[in-house]
Design an enzyme around this catalytic site. Structure first.
Site, mmCIF file in Angstrom:
data_model
loop_
_atom_site.group_PDB
_atom_site.id
_atom_site.type_symbol
_atom_site.label_atom_id
_atom_site.label_comp_id
_atom_site.label_asym_id
_atom_site.label_seq_id
_atom_site.Cartn_x
_atom_site.Cartn_y
_atom_site.Cartn_z
ATOM 1 N N ARG A 173 0.827 -1.212 0.000
ATOM 2 C CA ARG A 173 0.000 0.000 0.000
ATOM 3 C C ARG A 173 0.862 1.262 0.000
ATOM 4 O O ARG A 173 0.533 2.249 -0.681
ATOM 5 C CB ARG A 173 -0.920 -0.007 1.217
ATOM 6 C CG ARG A 173 -1.866 1.181 1.256
ATOM 7 C CD ARG A 173 -2.936 1.000 2.328
ATOM 8 N NE ARG A 173 -3.960 2.029 2.248
ATOM 9 C CZ ARG A 173 -4.174 2.927 3.220
ATOM 10 N NH1 ARG A 173 -3.452 2.913 4.321
ATOM 11 N NH2 ARG A 173 -5.134 3.834 3.068
ATOM 12 N N HIS A 207 0.591 4.457 -2.551
ATOM 13 C CA HIS A 207 0.404 5.843 -2.082
ATOM 14 C C HIS A 207 1.601 6.734 -2.406
ATOM 15 O O HIS A 207 1.454 7.947 -2.532
ATOM 16 C CB HIS A 207 0.098 5.854 -0.578
ATOM 17 C CG HIS A 207 -1.291 5.426 -0.258
ATOM 18 N ND1 HIS A 207 -1.925 5.716 0.934
ATOM 19 C CD2 HIS A 207 -2.199 4.730 -0.982
ATOM 20 C CE1 HIS A 207 -3.145 5.204 0.926
ATOM 21 N NE2 HIS A 207 -3.335 4.593 -0.228
ATOM 22 N N ASN A 239 -3.479 8.629 4.622
ATOM 23 C CA ASN A 239 -2.362 7.960 5.299
ATOM 24 C C ASN A 239 -2.415 8.062 6.819
ATOM 25 O O ASN A 239 -1.934 7.168 7.518
ATOM 26 C CB ASN A 239 -1.030 8.563 4.826
ATOM 27 C CG ASN A 239 -0.773 8.324 3.353
ATOM 28 O OD1 ASN A 239 -1.127 7.277 2.818
ATOM 29 N ND2 ASN A 239 -0.178 9.295 2.687
ATOM 30 N N HIS A 285 -6.052 -5.601 -2.489
ATOM 31 C CA HIS A 285 -6.888 -5.792 -1.301
ATOM 32 C C HIS A 285 -7.161 -7.265 -0.994
ATOM 33 O O HIS A 285 -8.001 -7.563 -0.160
ATOM 34 C CB HIS A 285 -8.202 -5.019 -1.448
ATOM 35 C CG HIS A 285 -8.019 -3.536 -1.353
ATOM 36 N ND1 HIS A 285 -9.033 -2.632 -1.527
ATOM 37 C CD2 HIS A 285 -6.910 -2.793 -1.084
ATOM 38 C CE1 HIS A 285 -8.563 -1.404 -1.384
ATOM 39 N NE2 HIS A 285 -7.286 -1.469 -1.124
#
Ligand code: HEM
Ligand SMILES: *[C@@H]1O[C@H](CO)[C@@H](O)[C@H](O)[C@H]1NC(C)=O
Ligand SMILES: *[C@@H]1O[C@H](CO)[C@@H](O)[C@H](O)[C@H]1NC(C)=O
Ligand SMILES: *[C@@H]1O[C@H](CO)[C@@H](O)[C@H](O)[C@H]1NC(C)=O
Length: 317
Positions: free
Chosen positions: A59, A63, A91, A190
């Site tokens: 992740r 990001h 975040n 996910h």
């Protein structure tokens, strides 16, 4: 005028200088031949203590890449003034795994001082995490340099929130040069990791496109009232949250997506057929996920003499 030989030479020089600003798989093969062998054991040891860290690093890479490109900007600590990316809404309270990256960077600095960027270490760590958790392998392109700034406002603007509709998801990815197919395949990230109640509360209480028994199960550890149990965790993939497989899509076709944005991918819209295909074919999902990761890793890298090679990933030199 120009002889054919001169033209060929000019063309080769042009190609050479152009490719110097592109990422390549062998970027560190002479400057840091032990790079991959240095990263993997540190990561393996961290994941052997907590498998979720693999999800957290995957992740972080997403990001990082979505905010000014894959430039390590998310790794810059902003606890001094909360103006960096770590305290941006997507975040704050959820981005994690920074200590693992710092540890890997220390090991890499010992092996090859001042050579390998934090942005590249994050890209390798995301790939290795997927592999360690049972997912596909691929060659990571390298040669990114590290940013000297981070942008809280861009993180808030460019990273899609879990309340996103399908069309919002498509356009946030399109803004980064990623197709709808890339978006659906990358969402398969996910299949590992956890989310906080605050990220899925509205979906399990207010949405109607959710399996009733699944909603009930998730409500049991995520109270309706905002401010209560906000940080309670639930697995993104209810079946195998520490294995990288295609169960994420198998959940979606049964209306068991955890986030509103997850279920948007299978809600009677244009992406239903792709979700169904991935739910049936792990191989197709793996191939498209890998293609998506490589494309995402290519988002506006700093190359050549731009940026720097950070000594510590948490702060600029
Ligand atoms: C499509 C748009 C996406 C949205 C709206 C989204 C949203 C979210 C949210 C809300 C969480 C939970 C945060 C929390 O409450 O702690 C999460 C977790 C996670 N996301 Fe995404 N995400 C998206 C795409 C992606 C992509 C492209 C990847 C990687 C390829 C990814 C990988 C992950 C992982 C692995 C976790 C679990 C992290 C952990 O357990 O620490 N996500 N995402
Ligand atoms: C915030 O703190 C960081 C780290 O000390 C520093 O590099 C940055 O310039 C500061 N930003 C602002 C806007 O003060
Ligand atoms: C980050 O989250 C914490 C806890 O949820 C909250 O108190 C804080 O105000 C948030 N910080 C920023 C900068 O949004
Ligand atoms: C559900 O929707 C109602 C009406 O829009 C809203 O007042 C409530 O806050 C929502 N609940 C959650 C958990 O999102």
């Amino acid at each position: 005028m120009a002889s054919p030989l001169a033209l060929v030479l000019f063309f080769l020089l042009f190609l050479g200088s152009a490719s110097a600003h592109h990422l390549s798989e062998n970027f560190y093969s002479s400057s840091c031949p032990s790079l991959f062998a240095t990263v993997k054991p540190v990561l393996k040891s961290a994941l052997s203590k907590e498998k979720r860290l693999g999800a957290s690093l995957l992740r972080l890479f997403f990001h990082d890449c979505f905010v000014n490109g894959c430039d390590g900007s998310i790794l810059l600590s902003d606890t001094a003034n909360f103006t960096g990316e770590q305290h941006a809404v997507p975040n704050n309270g959820s981005a994690r795994g920074f200590e693992v990256i710092d540890k890997i960077k220390d090991a890499v600095e010992k092996a090859c001082p001042g050579v390998v960027s934090c942005a590249d270490i994050l890209a390798i760590s995301a790939r290795d995490s997927v592999v360690i958790l049972g997912g596909p392998n691929w060659n990571v392109k390298l040669g990114r340099r590290d940013a000297r700034t981070a942008s809280k406002s861009k993180a808030n603007k460019d990273i899609p929130p879990p309340t996103s509709s399908l069309s919002q998801l498509i356009s946030k990815f399109a803004a980064k040069g990623l197709s709808t197919k890339d978006m659906v395949a990358l969402s398969g990230g996910h299949t590992i990791g956890q989310a906080r109640c605050t990220s899925f509360r509205a979906h399990i209480y207010n949405d109607t496109n959710i399996d009733a028994s699944f909603a009930k199960k998730r409500r049991s550890n995520c109270p309706r009232q905002s401010g209560t149990g906000d940080v309670n965790l639930a697995p993104e993939d209810l079946q195998t949250p520490t294995t990288f497989d295609n169960n994420y899509y198998r959940n979606l076709v049964k209306s068991k997506g955890l986030l509103h944005s997850d279920q948007e991918l299978f809600n009677g819209g244009s992406t239903d057929s792709l979700v169904r295909a991935y739910s049936r074919s792990p191989g197709t999902f793996s191939a498209d996920f890998v293609a998506g990761m490589i494309k995402m890793g290519d988002i506006s890298p700093l190359t050549g003499s731009k940026g720097e090679i950070r000594k510590k990933c948490s702060k600029i030199n």
